[in-house]
Design a protein around this motif. Sequence first.
Motif, PDB file in Angstrom:
ATOM      1  N   SER A   1       4.656   7.803 -18.146  1.00  0.00           N
ATOM      2  CA  SER A   1       3.630   6.865 -17.683  1.00  0.00           C
ATOM      3  C   SER A   1       4.096   5.422 -17.840  1.00  0.00           C
ATOM      4  O   SER A   1       3.913   4.595 -16.933  1.00  0.00           O
ATOM      5  N   PHE A   2       4.702   5.133 -18.981  1.00  0.00           N
ATOM      6  CA  PHE A   2       5.199   3.782 -19.227  1.00  0.00           C
ATOM      7  C   PHE A   2       6.282   3.398 -18.224  1.00  0.00           C
ATOM      8  O   PHE A   2       6.259   2.307 -17.652  1.00  0.00           O
TER       9      PHE A   2
ATOM     10  N   ALA B   1       5.498  -2.017 -11.184  1.00  0.00           N
ATOM     11  CA  ALA B   1       5.428  -3.476 -11.320  1.00  0.00           C
ATOM     12  C   ALA B   1       6.675  -4.138 -10.726  1.00  0.00           C
ATOM     13  O   ALA B   1       6.572  -5.143 -10.011  1.00  0.00           O
ATOM     14  N   LEU B   2       7.842  -3.578 -10.997  1.00  0.00           N
ATOM     15  CA  LEU B   2       9.075  -4.158 -10.447  1.00  0.00           C
ATOM     16  C   LEU B   2       9.135  -4.030  -8.932  1.00  0.00           C
ATOM     17  O   LEU B   2       9.584  -4.955  -8.240  1.00  0.00           O
ATOM     18  N   SER B   3       8.684  -2.911  -8.409  1.00  0.00           N
ATOM     19  CA  SER B   3       8.668  -2.734  -6.950  1.00  0.00           C
ATOM     20  C   SER B   3       7.741  -3.740  -6.286  1.00  0.00           C
ATOM     21  O   SER B   3       8.096  -4.361  -5.283  1.00  0.00           O
TER      22      SER B   3
ATOM     23  N   LEU C   1       0.817  -1.195   0.000  1.00  0.00           N
ATOM     24  CA  LEU C   1       0.000   0.000   0.000  1.00  0.00           C
ATOM     25  C   LEU C   1       0.863   1.263   0.000  1.00  0.00           C
ATOM     26  O   LEU C   1       0.574   2.214  -0.738  1.00  0.00           O
ATOM     27  N   MET C   2       1.916   1.270   0.780  1.00  0.00           N
ATOM     28  CA  MET C   2       2.813   2.432   0.835  1.00  0.00           C
ATOM     29  C   MET C   2       3.508   2.663  -0.499  1.00  0.00           C
ATOM     30  O   MET C   2       3.604   3.799  -0.966  1.00  0.00           O
ATOM     31  N   ILE C   3       3.989   1.601  -1.118  1.00  0.00           N
ATOM     32  CA  ILE C   3       4.657   1.725  -2.426  1.00  0.00           C
ATOM     33  C   ILE C   3       3.688   2.276  -3.461  1.00  0.00           C
ATOM     34  O   ILE C   3       4.029   3.182  -4.232  1.00  0.00           O
ATOM     35  N   VAL C   4       2.477   1.746  -3.492  1.00  0.00           N
ATOM     36  CA  VAL C   4       1.480   2.208  -4.459  1.00  0.00           C
ATOM     37  C   VAL C   4       1.144   3.682  -4.217  1.00  0.00           C
ATOM     38  O   VAL C   4       1.074   4.471  -5.167  1.00  0.00           O
TER      39      VAL C   4
END
Length: 54
Positions: free
Chosen positions: A35-36, A43-45, A5-8
Amino acid sequence: MLKILMIVLIFISFFVVEAAKLVRKREIKELAVFSFLMIIGLALSLFMIIRSFV
């Protein structure tokens, strides 16, 4: 779950600030590239966090 949640939230807040600057300057190509790259970074995180749990 809290880490995800924090990363997002960090990625979304950073994206909103930078995307607003690019939209104001009408730099559509850079906005598309940004954006890409943000999607790839998110995704990698998330992949690394999920991988650390397994």
